[in-house]
Design an enzyme around this catalytic site. Structure first.
Site, mmCIF file in Angstrom:
data_model
loop_
_atom_site.group_PDB
_atom_site.id
_atom_site.type_symbol
_atom_site.label_atom_id
_atom_site.label_comp_id
_atom_site.label_asym_id
_atom_site.label_seq_id
_atom_site.Cartn_x
_atom_site.Cartn_y
_atom_site.Cartn_z
ATOM 1 N N GLU A 93 -25.472 -20.733 18.887
ATOM 2 C CA GLU A 93 -26.748 -20.289 19.418
ATOM 3 C C GLU A 93 -26.901 -20.661 20.897
ATOM 4 O O GLU A 93 -26.174 -21.524 21.397
ATOM 5 C CB GLU A 93 -27.878 -20.933 18.606
ATOM 6 C CG GLU A 93 -27.883 -20.530 17.135
ATOM 7 C CD GLU A 93 -28.390 -19.107 16.901
ATOM 8 O OE1 GLU A 93 -28.199 -18.241 17.765
ATOM 9 O OE2 GLU A 93 -28.978 -18.879 15.839
ATOM 10 N N ASN A 101 -29.260 -12.428 20.754
ATOM 11 C CA ASN A 101 -29.436 -13.493 21.752
ATOM 12 C C ASN A 101 -28.095 -13.935 22.352
ATOM 13 O O ASN A 101 -28.014 -14.960 23.013
ATOM 14 C CB ASN A 101 -30.155 -14.698 21.132
ATOM 15 C CG ASN A 101 -29.372 -15.302 19.969
ATOM 16 O OD1 ASN A 101 -28.262 -14.863 19.672
ATOM 17 N ND2 ASN A 101 -29.933 -16.307 19.327
#
Ligand code: GLP
Length: 242
Positions: free
Chosen positions: A142, A135
């Site tokens: 994140e 990702n």
């Protein structure tokens, strides 16, 4: 951004190990280290070099990118355990020069501030090694994280929990949080070496290099760093125009 493209994972690991050794030869080196399947081969090559009397770790100062939270350092899925198993126990590194966020810290805020303080105390990170998540995460930064963050607590993305469950007995066993150097900490490193291998990293690498610089894909911030080398195999760079 510079690229070293290799035929396969084995060659990527050898190239990365050469860079590691060259950088380590410089005096007073502070390294930022990464964990994950991608860097295992590089560490194996480094251990081989060490055993051939080519390397001396006795003065190397290291800061790892991240650690799960909460996790005991003896848990075999902790990054403490990973580093011991895949590098530290094989070489003459000094324990007191090794730093990894404490996955059992009671006061997380204090732990994070003191981690950044220690990095500053040693004059900052000279060379930061990175992998990349599917990702686009770096460390455990994140998607949608702040680019301004230094070391902090992170709630792990469901994709990361799923990806990293391959190392645990079940997906439920993966900790839901981590302590990670922030993007600002990483961007402050004087030099960055990012490793990527395999088709599953293709899209993340593509977005990192050609995508809009956005917290949506944390690694895209590396477009703004002045000294980044990507060491990747052909499978990982298949979408790139290089
Ligand atoms: C992990 C780590 C990262 C690592 C990335 C890729 O979750 N926190 O530092 O770079 O994900 O891991 P792998 O190399 O196993 O694909």
């Amino acid at each position: 951004m510079r690229f070293i493209i290799t035929k396969n994972y084995g060659d990527m690991s050898k190239e990365a190990a050469k860079v590691f050794a060259d950088e380590m030869a410089k005096p007073n080196c502070v390294f930022g280290l990464a964990t994950g399947a991608t860097v295992k081969g590089m560490y194996q090559e480094i251990i081989k070099m060490y055993k051939n009397h080519q390397l001396d770790f006795s003065k190397l100062i290291t800061f790892n990118l991240d650690e799960y939270y909460p996790i005991h350092p003896n848990n075999e899925n902790s990054y403490h355990f990973f580093m011991k198993e895949h590098l530290f126990r094989h070489v003459n590194i000094c324990n007191h020069l090794v730093h990894i966020p404490n996955g059992l810290a009671n006061d997380i805020e204090k732990e994070c501030v003191s981690y950044d303080d220690k990095i500053a105390h040693f004059g900052g990170i000279d060379v930061q090694f990175l992998g990349i998540g599917r990702n686009g995460h770096i460390g455990f930064n994140e998607p949608n994280i702040s680019f301004e963050a230094r070391t902090h607590i992170v709630k792990l993305d469901s994709k990361t929990i799923e990806d990293n469950s391959r190392f645990f007995n079940s997906v439920e066993d993966v900790p839901k949080y981590a302590i990670s150097m922030g993007i600002k900490t990483i961007m402050d490193a004087k030099k960055i070496i990012l490793l990527a291998s395999g088709a599953e990293k293709r899209d993340a690498l593509y977005e990192m290099i050609y995508g809009k610089i956005s917290p949506r894909l944390p690694a895209s911030i590396l477009q703004l760093h002045k000294d980044v080398t990507v060491i990747a195999d052909q499978d990982a760079v298949a979408r790139l125009d290089i």
